[in-house]
Design an enzyme around this catalytic site. Sequence first.
Site, PDB file in Angstrom:
ATOM      1  N   ASP A   1      -6.968 -11.870   2.123  1.00 27.54           N
ATOM      2  CA  ASP A   1      -6.831 -12.168   3.555  1.00 27.54           C
ATOM      3  C   ASP A   1      -7.498 -13.489   3.901  1.00 27.54           C
ATOM      4  O   ASP A   1      -6.960 -14.286   4.682  1.00 27.54           O
ATOM      5  CB  ASP A   1      -7.463 -11.050   4.389  1.00 27.54           C
ATOM      6  CG  ASP A   1      -6.865  -9.681   4.117  1.00 27.54           C
ATOM      7  OD1 ASP A   1      -5.686  -9.612   3.715  1.00 27.54           O
ATOM      8  OD2 ASP A   1      -7.579  -8.682   4.298  1.00 27.54           O
TER       9      ASP A   1
ATOM     10  N   ARG B   1       0.863  -1.188   0.000  1.00 31.33           N
ATOM     11  CA  ARG B   1       0.000   0.000   0.000  1.00 31.33           C
ATOM     12  C   ARG B   1       0.897   1.234   0.000  1.00 31.33           C
ATOM     13  O   ARG B   1       1.272   1.745   1.058  1.00 31.33           O
ATOM     14  CB  ARG B   1      -0.919  -0.003   1.219  1.00 31.33           C
ATOM     15  CG  ARG B   1      -1.878  -1.191   1.282  1.00 31.33           C
ATOM     16  CD  ARG B   1      -2.906  -1.128   0.166  1.00 31.33           C
ATOM     17  NE  ARG B   1      -3.836  -2.260   0.212  1.00 31.33           N
ATOM     18  CZ  ARG B   1      -3.681  -3.397  -0.434  1.00 31.33           C
ATOM     19  NH1 ARG B   1      -2.602  -3.579  -1.191  1.00 31.33           N
ATOM     20  NH2 ARG B   1      -4.579  -4.362  -0.351  1.00 31.33           N
TER      21      ARG B   1
END
Length: 303
Positions: free
Chosen positions: A258, A167
Amino acid sequence: MGGRFLSMGECMVELSQAGAGLLRKGFAGDTLNTAWYARACFTKDWSVDYFTALGDDAMSDEMIAFFREAGIGSDLIRRIKGKAPGLYMISLKDGERSFSYWRESSAARQLAADPDLLRTAIESADVVYFSGITLAILSRDDADTLLAEVRRAKASGKLVAFDPNIRPRLWSSYDVMHATITEGARASSLVLPSFDDEAAHFGDDSIEATIRRYRALGVPEVVVKNGADGVTLNFEGAETFVPAEKVEQVVDTTSAGDSFNGAFLARYLNDRNAPEAARFAARIAARVVSEHGALVAHDKLGI
């Protein structure tokens, strides 16, 4: 034969649209999401713990109660006086999601500021999981502290799993991001990158290039996720491709990676069959993207 799985990172307060100008409150974060799905998929002889830092406010109390209700241990979470969790809000426009974050003063930014507590948490675990976001929110000194502890864990024979989860907005510069994520991978025994991130930010022109780069860092086990194009595994040099599970209608891709990570690790640690673990995790991820939200109820996963 069970053990203790430890996930480390930041859980945030999530605000999402509930209609009529109202907002719905929840809790989510990449490493918490992975712990949630690991808990759903592990056998009962495994414990799942979450390590972070929270404040002494009512929202932090509520978050810990949420962890415990989900069967996720929270006994070693650091509590900091006067601090609070970070927060983000999801906005929808023409069906597209966008995010606004308030995390600059999040307590989780100090999760590695107490080295003794961090070491206690890691030493108590058999398997340690963290991400690039875990590293990105820390000061450089605290990131170095965390990396030193996971290196110790790897050297002692613990399985250390790492998702680079890149990110760029969280990092001070591309150079710092590249260097720190590289060190996170070097400290790990299993890396679970997403190919689109690796191509965009490390310049990899193929999945094989991603695998070669991580193997060159001394990572023996690499699982490259590539969305609807499946997963490529390289364990000790042996490569296997596992196709993605078909999804009739994708509702929300939040937590797709995830959930794959949590399900893969839970199944792999049970029988050490990586291709079968990837097939199982692909089925879980397919169910997750067919529902709204990051955390899909365990009874909807079809386990």
